[in-house]
Design a protein around this motif. Structure first.
Motif, short mmCIF file in Angstrom:
data_model
loop_
_atom_site.label_atom_id
_atom_site.label_comp_id
_atom_site.label_asym_id
_atom_site.label_seq_id
_atom_site.Cartn_x
_atom_site.Cartn_y
_atom_site.Cartn_z
N PRO A 100 0.86 -1.30 0.00
CA PRO A 100 0.01 -0.01 -0.14
C PRO A 100 0.83 1.20 -0.18
CG PRO A 100 0.27 -0.91 2.05
CD PRO A 100 0.74 -1.93 1.33
N GLU A 101 2.22 1.40 0.31
CA GLU A 101 2.92 2.52 0.29
C GLU A 101 3.15 3.30 -1.06
OE1 GLU A 101 5.26 5.06 2.58
OE2 GLU A 101 3.56 3.82 2.90
N HIS A 102 3.20 2.27 -2.07
CA HIS A 102 3.22 2.72 -3.43
C HIS A 102 1.90 3.53 -3.84
CE1 HIS A 102 1.36 2.23 -7.41
NE2 HIS A 102 2.40 2.92 -8.06
N ALA A 103 0.71 3.12 -3.28
CA ALA A 103 -0.55 3.59 -3.69
C ALA A 103 -0.46 5.13 -2.82
CB ALA A 103 -1.74 2.72 -3.44
N ARG A 104 -0.14 5.10 -1.49
CA ARG A 104 -0.24 6.06 -0.61
C ARG A 104 0.37 7.27 -1.28
NH1 ARG A 104 2.03 8.85 3.64
NH2 ARG A 104 3.94 7.57 3.50
N MET A 105 1.73 7.03 -1.36
CA MET A 105 2.63 8.04 -1.96
C MET A 105 2.29 8.57 -3.42
SD MET A 105 6.14 7.00 -0.64
CE MET A 105 7.08 8.57 -0.79
N ARG A 106 1.79 7.76 -4.39
CA ARG A 106 1.31 8.07 -5.76
C ARG A 106 0.31 9.24 -5.48
NH1 ARG A 106 1.53 5.22 -11.20
NH2 ARG A 106 -0.43 5.83 -12.27
N ARG A 107 -0.82 8.82 -4.68
CA ARG A 107 -2.21 9.32 -4.46
C ARG A 107 -1.79 11.11 -4.22
NH1 ARG A 107 -4.44 4.84 -1.97
NH2 ARG A 107 -3.94 5.51 0.04
N MET A 108 -0.74 11.23 -3.72
CA MET A 108 -0.31 12.55 -3.13
C MET A 108 0.28 13.49 -4.36
SD MET A 108 2.30 11.83 0.34
CE MET A 108 1.65 11.05 1.64
N VAL A 109 0.39 12.74 -5.60
CA VAL A 109 0.93 13.69 -6.79
C VAL A 109 -0.11 13.52 -7.93
CG1 VAL A 109 3.18 13.87 -5.91
CG2 VAL A 109 2.56 11.75 -7.18
N THR A 110 -1.15 12.54 -7.81
CA THR A 110 -2.07 12.18 -8.87
C THR A 110 -2.63 13.44 -9.52
OG1 THR A 110 -2.30 10.18 -8.12
CG2 THR A 110 -3.81 11.15 -9.58
N ALA A 111 -3.26 14.32 -8.49
CA ALA A 111 -3.96 15.57 -9.14
C ALA A 111 -3.83 16.04 -10.26
CB ALA A 111 -4.42 16.33 -7.85
N PRO A 112 -2.44 16.77 -10.14
CA PRO A 112 -1.95 17.56 -11.32
C PRO A 112 -1.77 16.87 -12.64
CG PRO A 112 -0.54 17.62 -9.38
CD PRO A 112 -1.24 16.69 -9.14
N PHE A 113 -1.94 15.42 -12.64
CA PHE A 113 -1.72 14.82 -13.81
C PHE A 113 -2.96 14.32 -14.41
CE2 PHE A 113 2.31 14.44 -11.77
CZ PHE A 113 3.13 14.89 -12.77
N THR A 114 -4.05 14.78 -13.72
CA THR A 114 -5.47 14.33 -14.35
C THR A 114 -5.67 14.98 -15.83
OG1 THR A 114 -6.63 16.01 -13.19
CG2 THR A 114 -6.45 14.11 -11.86
N ILE A 115 -6.66 14.13 -16.46
CA ILE A 115 -6.76 14.91 -17.91
C ILE A 115 -7.11 16.10 -17.95
CG2 ILE A 115 -8.20 14.19 -19.84
CD1 ILE A 115 -7.97 11.37 -19.52
N LYS A 116 -7.88 16.57 -17.03
CA LYS A 116 -8.77 17.65 -16.86
C LYS A 116 -7.80 18.86 -16.66
CE LYS A 116 -12.50 20.41 -14.83
NZ LYS A 116 -13.63 20.33 -13.76
N ARG A 117 -6.82 18.39 -15.62
CA ARG A 117 -5.83 19.46 -15.34
C ARG A 117 -4.82 19.66 -16.46
NH1 ARG A 117 -5.29 19.98 -9.58
NH2 ARG A 117 -3.44 21.11 -9.85
N VAL A 118 -4.54 18.38 -17.14
CA VAL A 118 -3.41 18.37 -18.18
C VAL A 118 -4.22 19.47 -19.20
CG1 VAL A 118 -2.38 16.95 -19.66
CG2 VAL A 118 -2.25 16.39 -17.54
N GLU A 119 -5.16 19.15 -19.63
CA GLU A 119 -5.84 19.74 -20.75
C GLU A 119 -5.87 21.29 -20.80
OE1 GLU A 119 -6.81 18.98 -24.09
OE2 GLU A 119 -5.57 17.26 -23.46
#
Length: 407
Positions: A100-119
């Motif tokens: 679960p450590e991978h998922a926990r840390m990954r979630r912390m930086v996911t938001a800026p890479f969403t399709i809506k934010r990227v577009e």
């Protein structure tokens, strides 16, 4: 009948060295030996720099199955993990961890890479691309497209996203090259990693004192809240900075070279104003080129039976994505570049929980570049013979060190 690894070792030939060499006259294609292995079956043994003999997985279906299997680990610290070079000291990035450590840390930086934010970033990326093309057209030719265009585009974008001063790009690009090179001594790679970590740690200190509206400031907020150690935040910054410019830069340059060597495909792309064709061309070039050419590395946590073989717990796995994306069972005439092909099933970004976090950003940047560069400079041409170009056979990211072009 299921074949065990012991039986393979007893009856098989001496495993070949991995990574394997590409054919000099076919720089866009996977090594011919990988094609032979794929034709013979989906799994076989290879030998690494340290004498270990992990499995190399060459077919698409088995690659996806294993990348999605919870019995397969991405943790580089586990015994049997097939490292591409000696592991240096220092904090590892979350892509080399398991849940679960991978998922926990990954979630912390996911938001800026969403399709809506990227577009929402597309107009700013378009301006970066146009400004760099303007500068090239105003200067002398020939020019090294890698230095004048391919590296600055993603570097400017990831610096803005992270909150890293672009003025420091020479520093982080030079140390990034050392970090991903197989031919650099472990001590030198370790020193480069240390310099990058110290640099990001200093930046993290600045963000903690005066946060802004950027990804590193978001991580600083996690540190302040006690959700993340400062050293882990710095390690995440190193990972995102490295991945955010090296891979896309090489894809820009190598994709341009591939199109210049396939003029019919280049003409079709340049003369179309259909964004769907541009997006499709990006997917096909990602499938065709595979700049992450050392495979995705894993280790089995339990015995796994697949394709008539038994992978034992503790044995290493290398998913050779370059040959997986050339699997004729999935892609018709796979060695042909065809921008009209539906290539969206490729595994250039991996598969499963560890697939590339930044793929929406990479896709958008490549769409802007491939949809702009060749229209703005319709007479773009290679200013050297293909055989003279210095290809990057020495690291974990494939591409060219230089790409001289004129118009």
């Amino acid at each position: 009948m299921t074949t065990t690894s012991d039986q393979v070792a007893a009856h098989g030939a001496e495993p070949p060295e991995f990574p394997m060499e590409r054919a000099a006259r076919c720089p866009f294609d996977p090594p011919p030996a990988l094609r032979t292995r794929q034709e013979e079956g989906p799994l076989s043994r290879v030998r690494l720099w340290d004498g270990s003999t992990p499995w190399v997985v060459t077919r698409y279906a088995e690659q996806r199955a294993l990348l999605a299997d919870p019995r397969v680990s991405a943790d580089i610290t586990r015994p049997g993990y097939p490292s591409s070079a000696p592991v240096t000291s220092g904090k590892i990035g979350f892509i080399l961890m398991d849940d679960p450590e991978h998922a926990r840390m990954r979630r912390m930086v996911t938001a800026p890479f969403t399709i809506k934010r990227v577009e929402a970033m597309r107009p700013a990326v378009q301006k970066i691309v146009d400004d760099l093309i303007d500068a090239m057209l105003a200067g002398p030719a020939p020019v090294d497209l890698m230095q004048a265009f391919a590296l600055p585009v993603p570097s400017l974008v990831i610096c803005e996203l992270l909150g890293v001063p672009y003025a420091d790009h020479d520093f982080f690009q030079e140390n990034s090259k050392l970090l991903i090179s197989r031919e650099v001594a472990p001590e030198e790679r370790g020193a480069a990693h240390g310099r990058l970590t110290a640099y990001l740690d200093d930046l993290m200190g600045e963000k903690l004192a005066a946060p802004g509206d950027d990804l590193l400031s978001g991580l600083a907020g996690r540190v302040t809240a006690g959700e993340l150690a400062r050293e882990d935040a710095a390690a995440m910054g190193v990972l995102l900075l490295l991945a955010g410019h090296e891979t896309t830069a090489n894809m820009i340059a190598l994709g341009t070279l591939a199109l210049l060597e396939h003029p019919g495909q280049l003409t079709a792309l340049r003369e179309s104003d259909d964004p769907k064709l541009v997006a499709g061309a990006v997917e096909e070039l990602l499938r065709y080129l595979n700049i992450t050419h050392n495979g995705r590395r894993r280790v089995a946590l339990e015995d796994i039976e697949i394709a008539g073989r038994t992978i034992r717990a503790g044995e290493g796995l290398i998913m050779a994505n370059d040959i997986g994306n050339r699997d004729p069972e999935v892609f018709d005439d796979p060695d042909r570049l065809d921008i009209h092909r539906d290539a969206r099933r490729h595994v250039a970004f991996g598969f499963g929980v560890h697939q590339c976090l930044g793929q929406p950003l990479a896709r958008m940047e490549l769409q802007v570049v491939y949809g702009t560069l060749y229209r703005r400079i319709p007479t773009l041409r290679l200013a050297a013979d293909l055989e003279e170009l210095p290809f990057k056979h020495d690291g974990s990211v494939y591409g060219v060190h230089e790409l001289p072009v004129a118009w």
